[in-house]
Design an enzyme around this catalytic site. Structure first.
Site, PDB file in Angstrom:
ATOM      1  CG  ASP A  67      -0.425  -0.448   2.635  1.00 55.36           C
ATOM      2  OD1 ASP A  67       0.936  -0.439   2.507  1.00 55.36           O
ATOM      3  OD2 ASP A  67      -0.876  -0.750   3.576  1.00 55.36           O
ATOM      4  CG  ASP A 136      -8.655  -1.031  11.813  1.00 55.69           C
ATOM      5  OD1 ASP A 136      -7.408  -2.060  11.533  1.00 55.69           O
ATOM      6  OD2 ASP A 136      -9.044  -0.101  11.025  1.00 55.69           O
ATOM      7  CG  HIS A 138      -5.562  -1.926   8.925  1.00 49.88           C
ATOM      8  ND1 HIS A 138      -5.734  -0.680   9.134  1.00 49.88           N
ATOM      9  CD2 HIS A 138      -4.176  -2.257   9.076  1.00 49.88           C
ATOM     10  CE1 HIS A 138      -4.425  -0.457   9.938  1.00 49.88           C
ATOM     11  NE2 HIS A 138      -3.736  -1.294   9.690  1.00 49.88           N
ATOM     12  CD  GLU A 143      -8.386   1.054   7.863  1.00 44.47           C
ATOM     13  OE1 GLU A 143      -8.547  -0.080   8.458  1.00 44.47           O
ATOM     14  OE2 GLU A 143      -7.788   1.969   7.994  1.00 44.47           O
TER      15      GLU A 143
HETATM   16  P1  PGA Z   1       2.338  -1.609  12.870  1.00 40.68           P
HETATM   17  O1  PGA Z   1       1.067  -1.421  11.772  1.00 40.68           O
HETATM   18  O2  PGA Z   1       3.277  -2.742  12.296  1.00 40.68           O
HETATM   19  O3  PGA Z   1       2.943  -0.295  12.867  1.00 40.68           O
HETATM   20  O4  PGA Z   1       1.637  -2.177  14.203  1.00 40.68           O
HETATM   21  C1  PGA Z   1       0.627  -2.708  11.449  1.00 40.68           C
HETATM   22  C2  PGA Z   1      -0.267  -2.418  10.419  1.00 40.68           C
HETATM   23  O5  PGA Z   1      -1.237  -1.345  10.565  1.00 40.68           O
HETATM   24  O6  PGA Z   1      -0.501  -3.160   9.598  1.00 40.68           O
END
Ligand code: PGA
Length: 236
Positions: A67, A136, A138, A143
């Site tokens: 992404d 959440d 994702h 999302e």
């Molecule tokens: P993080 O993010 O590794 O910074 O916890 C994970 C994500 O949002 O996929």
């Protein structure tokens, strides 16, 4: 699914890097699906070390990232292209022309998404997809929603994601409100999926995602349908 619980971040990073390194050894011209965020940083450090020690060779590897924020140029130090260059690509012998990140500056995000999926298909698909997981649920920036989206597409970021990611920005107002993300089609078509998570705050979402119902309200739960999924979790 193989769920591996380890003792700390270092162990999680080392184990995940071993799996990716094995993939590169077995198929030197493999397609790596890569992820950003704080969790994979240690994995990339391990991979850099292995490359420097001559254990793995990136010269024939292609990578596709999950992404990118909409509106950030590759030079912006908060863009995911910048992150990848800084945390991995600049330090290994990968051909940068074979590293792909969705273009967050594309005028036509629908076309960018379709082109991105077509590129992944033309490459023969992803051999191993590395994923983090958001609080959440994702994966990439898919999302929680009322349905799973198959294609690479533009998404509006959830408030919880904006808050979580604001730690990387000068202020919360600087966090982009939208992103372009690989959809579930390319992720689920990856031959192997490796999801890493770190921290006590990820425990609840992991339980929901991997031991609860499959629902687009918990996007990662779709991975329960993948037949080669490894989850590595460190609570500390
Ligand atoms: P993080 O993010 O590794 O910074 O916890 C994970 C994500 O949002 O996929």
């Amino acid at each position: 699914m193989k769920f591996i619980k380890v003792n700390n971040y270092e162990e999680m990073s080392a184990k995940a890097a071993e799996i990716i390194a094995a993939q590169i050894t077995l198929k030197p011209n493999c397609v790596l699906g890569l992820a950003t965020g704080s969790t994979p940083v240690g994995i990339y450090k391990n991979l850099i070390e292995k490359n420097k020690n001559g254990v793995i060779d990136f010269s024939e590897v292609t990578s596709v990232n999950l992404d990118e924020y909409i509106g950030l140029t590759p030079e912006n130090d908060q863009s995911y292209r910048y992150f990848m260059n800084n945390n991995l690509f600049n330090h290994v012998n990968i051909n940068k022309e074979k590293t792909f990140v969705p273009n967050g500056m594309a005028q036509d995000t629908a076309k960018e998404g379709a082109d991105y999926d077509a590129r992944i298909k033309a490459l023969g698909g992803i051999d191993i997809q590395l994923l983090g997981i958001g609080l959440d649920g994702h994966i990439g920036f898919n999302e929680p929603d009322s349905c799973f989206t198959k294609e690479t597409h533009e998404v509006k970021l959830d408030e919880s994601t904006i808050v979580a990611n604001s730690r990387f920005f000068a202020s919360i107002d600087d966090v982009p409100k939208s992103a372009i993300t690989m959809g579930m089609g390319s992720i689920m078509s990856a031959k192997k999926v490796l999801l890493v998570a770190n921290g006590e705050n990820k425990r609840e979402i992991l339980e929901k995602a991997f031991f609860g119902p499959i629902t687009p309200e918990v996007p990662a739960s779709i991975l329960q349908l993948h037949n080669d999924l490894v989850v590595i979790y460190s609570e500390k």
